[in-house]
Design an enzyme around this catalytic site. Structure first.
Site: not given
Ligand SMILES: NC(=O)c1ccc[n+]([C@@H]2O[C@H](COP(=O)([O-])OP(=O)(O)OC[C@H]3O[C@@H](n4cnc5c(N)ncnc54)[C@H](OP(=O)(O)O)[C@@H]3O)[C@@H](O)[C@H]2O)c1
Length: 342
Positions: A127, A242
């Site tokens: 990711c 994130h």
């Protein structure tokens, strides 16, 4: 129409993949859900259908065109080759196959041509790497990249449901004035803390596997092993999405204004860069979105040919599920389903 299987359908990424298949109107003929024996028999909705979860280890995968996997590396190691041999193209979210030479590692906006050479298994990047390369690709094409210095601020959803449960459980206890539960998903308490330890340290290595993924996967996706990369991955008490501070040294000069223009024109990127008005990417705003958000684009005052930027994206969506479904769409549109290179 396509027959699609979702392996890990009960997990966080699996839930997102099921939603995204419906949101994007993927042309699904037959849909099958798989998970561990623990969840086998559970009935899950898919639009107006009801689908019974099958045990991935016991199921017969014949008849599937595409299988999107998000059930961890051990399940991918055991099951992805079996599903691929039965005729499905596997798009795998785990780390198991990403660095294998015969497995393309693909981001839909960055290197979709790499899909042409697949041999039955296609890997979805980690990711943190995924969101970063979407933002870096236009810069790489325009000015080259010499070196990256990356600090991540990674949400607990990146650790699976157990990470989210741990942050919320510890936070509730601390708010109530109680002793928080002992850490299980992490080495230390994550609530009200920042852990310079995202991923795991292999024996004898002073980098975590998460940091090494950023180095190795970025080079593979951009097709440039000469890019020098330094990464520190930090787990922070954010539920989802994130954030990354990235210092980009380019090979030819590039101003912040030029970088902003390139990024505004890039697919899958939204530039939010008006710091005086408090506009910059935020995890709580990226949560639930598919784009990669970029802001705080500025000249590195310590280096004439480097820029700093802040990159934020939903790790469960673009960082995993959305890209997997975008790859399934490209395979379908390009007639690559059932057209495997031997
Ligand atoms: N979270 C992220 O941001 C992110 C981003 C990129 C990639 N990924 C990758 O995606 C995968 C799943 O992550 P997640 O966050 O969705 O984890 P999660 O919420 O913990 O879900 C794990 C899923 O895997 C299934 N599973 C576990 N053991 C299995 C087995 N032996 N056989 C079949 N299925 C099994 C679980 O099924 P049960 O319900 O039956 O246990 C569940 O559906 C991991 O490989 C992870 O590295 C995650």
């Amino acid at each position: 129409m396509t027959s699609i299987g979702v392996v890990g359908a009960t997990g966080q990424v699996g839930v997102a993949m099921r939603q995204i298949l419906l949101e994007r109107g993927f042309p699904v003929d037959q849909v099958r859900f798989f998970a561990s024996a623990r969840s086998a028999g559970t009935v899950l909705p898919f639009g107006d259908r009801e689908v019974t979860v099958e045990d991935a280890a016991e199921a017969d995968p014949r008849g599937l065109d595409i299988a999107v996997f998000s059930a961890g590396a051990a399940t991918s190691r055991a099951q992805a080759p079996r599903f691929a041999e039965a005729g499905a193209i596997v798009v795998d979210n785990s780390s198991k196959w990403r660095m294998s030479d015969d497995v393309p590692l693909v981001v839909s906006e960055v290197n979709p041509k790499a899909l042409d050479g697949h041999h039955g298994i296609i890997a979805n990047p980690n990711c943190s790497t995924m969101q970063m390369v979407v933002a870096l690709k236009p810069i790489y094409d325009a000015a080259g990249i010499e070196r990256l210095v990356i600090s991540t601020y990674q949400a607990v959803s990146g650790t699976g449901k157990k990470g989210v449960d741990e942050l919320l459980g510890q936070s509730r206890a601390l708010h109530a004035g109680d002793e928080p539960p002992d850490p299980r998903a992490y080495a230390h308490r994550i609530a009200f803390n920042a852990l310079p330890h995202a991923g795991n340290f292999a024996a004898g290595d002073d980098h975590t596997d998460e940091e090494l993924k950023l180095v190795n996967e970025t080079r593979k996706i951009l097709g440039d092993p000469s890019i020098r990369i330094s990464a520190t991955c930090v787990r922070v008490p954010v539920v989802n999405a994130h954030s990354e501070a990235v210092n980009v040294e380019t090979r030819s000069p590039l101003s912040p204004e030029e970088a902003r223009e390139l990024l505004r024109a890039a697919p899958g990127v939204t530039v939010l860069d008006d710091p005086e008005d408090g506009r910059y990417p935020l995890a709580i705003e990226a949560d639930g979105q598919d784009d990669v958000f970029v802001g705080r684009i500025r000249r590195d005052r310590g280096h004439d040919q480097a820029l700093d930027m802040w990159i934020v994206s939903d790790n469960l969506r673009k960082g995993a599920a959305t890209n997997a479904i975008q790859l399934a769409e490209v395979l379908h549109e390009r007639g690559l389903v059932g057209a495997r290179v031997a």
